[in-house]
Design a protein around this motif. Structure first.
Motif, PDB file in Angstrom:
ATOM      1  N   SER A   1     -29.410 -65.402   4.675  1.00 37.19           N
ATOM      2  CA  SER A   1     -28.632 -64.660   4.156  1.00 37.19           C
ATOM      3  C   SER A   1     -27.181 -64.195   4.849  1.00 37.19           C
ATOM      4  CB  SER A   1     -29.210 -63.353   3.724  1.00 37.19           C
ATOM      5  OG  SER A   1     -28.273 -62.275   3.242  1.00 37.19           O
ATOM      6  N   PRO A   2     -26.145 -64.608   4.290  1.00 36.08           N
ATOM      7  CA  PRO A   2     -24.934 -64.234   4.898  1.00 36.08           C
ATOM      8  C   PRO A   2     -24.510 -62.985   4.720  1.00 36.08           C
ATOM      9  CG  PRO A   2     -24.505 -65.673   3.199  1.00 36.08           C
ATOM     10  CD  PRO A   2     -25.985 -65.256   3.097  1.00 36.08           C
ATOM     11  N   LEU A   3     -24.939 -62.076   4.017  1.00 33.27           N
ATOM     12  CA  LEU A   3     -24.539 -60.864   3.801  1.00 33.27           C
ATOM     13  C   LEU A   3     -24.998 -59.732   4.492  1.00 33.27           C
ATOM     14  CD1 LEU A   3     -25.036 -61.403  -0.377  1.00 33.27           C
ATOM     15  CD2 LEU A   3     -23.028 -62.173   1.254  1.00 33.27           C
ATOM     16  N   GLY A   4     -24.217 -58.810   4.401  1.00 32.77           N
ATOM     17  CA  GLY A   4     -24.473 -57.391   5.129  1.00 32.77           C
ATOM     18  C   GLY A   4     -24.653 -56.228   4.053  1.00 32.77           C
ATOM     19  N   PRO A   5     -25.109 -55.208   4.499  1.00 37.39           N
ATOM     20  CA  PRO A   5     -25.596 -54.040   3.739  1.00 37.39           C
ATOM     21  C   PRO A   5     -24.365 -53.523   2.831  1.00 37.39           C
ATOM     22  CG  PRO A   5     -25.211 -53.301   5.905  1.00 37.39           C
ATOM     23  CD  PRO A   5     -25.272 -54.619   6.084  1.00 37.39           C
ATOM     24  N   ASP A   6     -23.149 -53.898   3.159  1.00 39.16           N
ATOM     25  CA  ASP A   6     -21.919 -53.319   2.247  1.00 39.16           C
ATOM     26  C   ASP A   6     -21.263 -54.619   1.406  1.00 39.16           C
ATOM     27  OD1 ASP A   6     -22.371 -50.708   3.306  1.00 39.16           O
ATOM     28  OD2 ASP A   6     -21.015 -51.149   5.163  1.00 39.16           O
ATOM     29  N   ALA A   7     -22.180 -55.837   1.304  1.00 40.71           N
ATOM     30  CA  ALA A   7     -21.899 -56.642   0.476  1.00 40.71           C
ATOM     31  C   ALA A   7     -21.535 -56.423  -1.132  1.00 40.71           C
ATOM     32  CB  ALA A   7     -22.733 -57.905   0.511  1.00 40.71           C
ATOM     33  N   PRO A   8     -20.106 -56.912  -1.283  1.00 45.82           N
ATOM     34  CA  PRO A   8     -20.070 -56.731  -2.740  1.00 45.82           C
ATOM     35  C   PRO A   8     -21.085 -56.926  -3.788  1.00 45.82           C
ATOM     36  CG  PRO A   8     -18.277 -58.091  -1.685  1.00 45.82           C
ATOM     37  CD  PRO A   8     -19.322 -58.074  -0.746  1.00 45.82           C
ATOM     38  N   ARG A   9     -21.291 -56.575  -4.869  1.00 47.20           N
ATOM     39  CA  ARG A   9     -22.455 -56.545  -5.688  1.00 47.20           C
ATOM     40  C   ARG A   9     -22.496 -57.898  -6.247  1.00 47.20           C
ATOM     41  NH1 ARG A   9     -22.624 -52.407 -10.494  1.00 47.20           N
ATOM     42  NH2 ARG A   9     -22.913 -51.025  -8.508  1.00 47.20           N
ATOM     43  N   GLU A  10     -21.455 -58.626  -6.679  1.00 45.41           N
ATOM     44  CA  GLU A  10     -21.521 -59.823  -7.193  1.00 45.41           C
ATOM     45  C   GLU A  10     -21.892 -60.765  -6.040  1.00 45.41           C
ATOM     46  OE1 GLU A  10     -19.214 -62.749 -10.422  1.00 45.41           O
ATOM     47  OE2 GLU A  10     -17.974 -61.379  -9.165  1.00 45.41           O
ATOM     48  N   ALA A  11     -21.357 -60.785  -4.735  1.00 50.08           N
ATOM     49  CA  ALA A  11     -21.964 -61.696  -3.735  1.00 50.08           C
ATOM     50  C   ALA A  11     -23.497 -61.627  -3.799  1.00 50.08           C
ATOM     51  CB  ALA A  11     -21.288 -61.392  -2.570  1.00 50.08           C
ATOM     52  N   THR A  12     -24.181 -60.322  -3.693  1.00 53.64           N
ATOM     53  CA  THR A  12     -25.578 -60.155  -3.522  1.00 53.64           C
ATOM     54  C   THR A  12     -26.371 -60.869  -4.946  1.00 53.64           C
ATOM     55  OG1 THR A  12     -25.100 -57.911  -2.728  1.00 53.64           O
ATOM     56  CG2 THR A  12     -27.413 -58.554  -3.686  1.00 53.64           C
ATOM     57  N   ALA A  13     -25.836 -60.896  -5.977  1.00 57.40           N
ATOM     58  CA  ALA A  13     -26.355 -61.462  -7.151  1.00 57.40           C
ATOM     59  C   ALA A  13     -26.031 -63.024  -7.062  1.00 57.40           C
ATOM     60  CB  ALA A  13     -25.520 -61.162  -8.342  1.00 57.40           C
ATOM     61  N   LEU A  14     -25.055 -63.508  -6.400  1.00 57.71           N
ATOM     62  CA  LEU A  14     -24.777 -64.794  -6.177  1.00 57.71           C
ATOM     63  C   LEU A  14     -25.967 -65.487  -5.079  1.00 57.71           C
ATOM     64  CD1 LEU A  14     -21.005 -65.396  -6.281  1.00 57.71           C
ATOM     65  CD2 LEU A  14     -22.807 -66.119  -7.880  1.00 57.71           C
TER      66      LEU A  14
END
Length: 291
Positions: A125-138
């Motif tokens: 997972s390259p995403l942090g807790p404040d990641a954009p919603r669409e990035a989380t979905a991707l």
């Protein structure tokens, strides 16, 4: 300073734009580069590049050369990174439509310098807790497509002909402000051969380019790094996610509509990519497979 000239390079407007100063001697040769900052985003990038260049200097790479950092200044506008210029008597053009063998070697060494971890795809997972919603979905989409082990290492983050020079002995690579660890091996090869192309094509043409250029390039990098080349599609999808994350975060922070449009394009291309985990339809088989 007597006998010197100061110049300022101005590029196209973008979220990470920053003044870059060049100090020239009487012969017109650059003797010093200074990358400055103007806001929180660029200040973080400048500090990070100083850290990366300092780390590279402790163990010089074999296949490429990076600028030597001369220090970090704290100015009223933010930090400024001082660098010694890379000097070469001759250079070869770096093609943008293919990924040549010497570039593959650079990507492989860069990716494995800090070690490689064979990570289960579901854990990446390259995403942090404040990641954009669409990035989380991707990211959820990526996890649903790719389930096996994926080799993870480091990447330059903006590796392309615009940030390198090929000399007779080895490559020279600069602009390290985007470098990070925790990326699937080979994402730099996708960026090198595809970033400019993807920005100027529609989804269908982008998909064909990734299939014909990016996937084979990643397979070559994986083999050069001693890793299985079966994860190339996962690496290409991870690249699209990583660049979408960057554009979405910086476009939102800086209010840049053009950057947000690029984020949307990369997301659309990722969603349209074939799912390797989906069962193949019987009609998709080759004729030679029919009895």
């Amino acid at each position: 300073m007597a006998g010197t000239t100061l110049s300022i390079a101005v590029g196209a407007p973008r979220a990470n734009a920053k003044p870059v100063l060049a100090l020239h001697n009487r012969r017109g040769e650059v003797v010093l580069w200074a990358k400055t900052s103007t806001n929180d985003l660029t200040a973080g990038l400048v500090r990070h590049e100083h850290h990366v260049l300092s780390a590279l200097a402790t163990r010089p790479p074999a296949s490429f050369e990076a600028p030597a950092t001369l220090g970090l200044l704290d100015l009223a506008t933010g930090p400024a990174l001082l660098m010694r210029p890379l000097v070469s008597a001759s250079s070869r053009p770096a093609p943008a439509d293919t990924v040549p063998a010497d570039v593959v070697a650079v990507v492989a060494e860069l990716a494995t310098r800090a070690g490689v971890v064979a990570m289960t795809a579901g854990r990446w997972s390259p995403l942090g807790p404040d990641a954009p919603r669409e990035a989380t979905a991707l990211l959820h989409l990526w996890h649903s497509r790719h389930r096996g082990p994926v080799p993870v290492g480091a990447w330059h983050g903006d590796f392309g002909p615009w940030n390198m020079r090929r000399t007779a002995s080895r490559a020279q690579v600069w602009d390290w402000e985007r470098a990070e660890t925790g990326a699937p091996l080979g994402v730099d090869a996708v960026h090198y051969g595809s970033h400019v192309v993807l920005r100027g094509q529609d989804v269908r043409a982008s998909l064909e380019h990734l299939r014909a250029v990016a996937v084979p390039a990643v397979e070559r990098v994986l083999r050069a790094a001693g890793a299985p080349d079966t994860t190339a599609d996962a690496v290409v999808d991870a690249y699209l996610l990583l660049v979408h994350r960057r554009f979405a975060s910086e476009g939102a922070a800086e209010g840049t509509g053009a950057v947000l449009a690029l984020a949307a394009h990369y997301a659309e291309v990722l969603r349209a990519r074939p799912d390797p985990s989906a069962p193949r339809h019987p009609h998709d088989r080759k004729e030679t497979e029919h009895p």
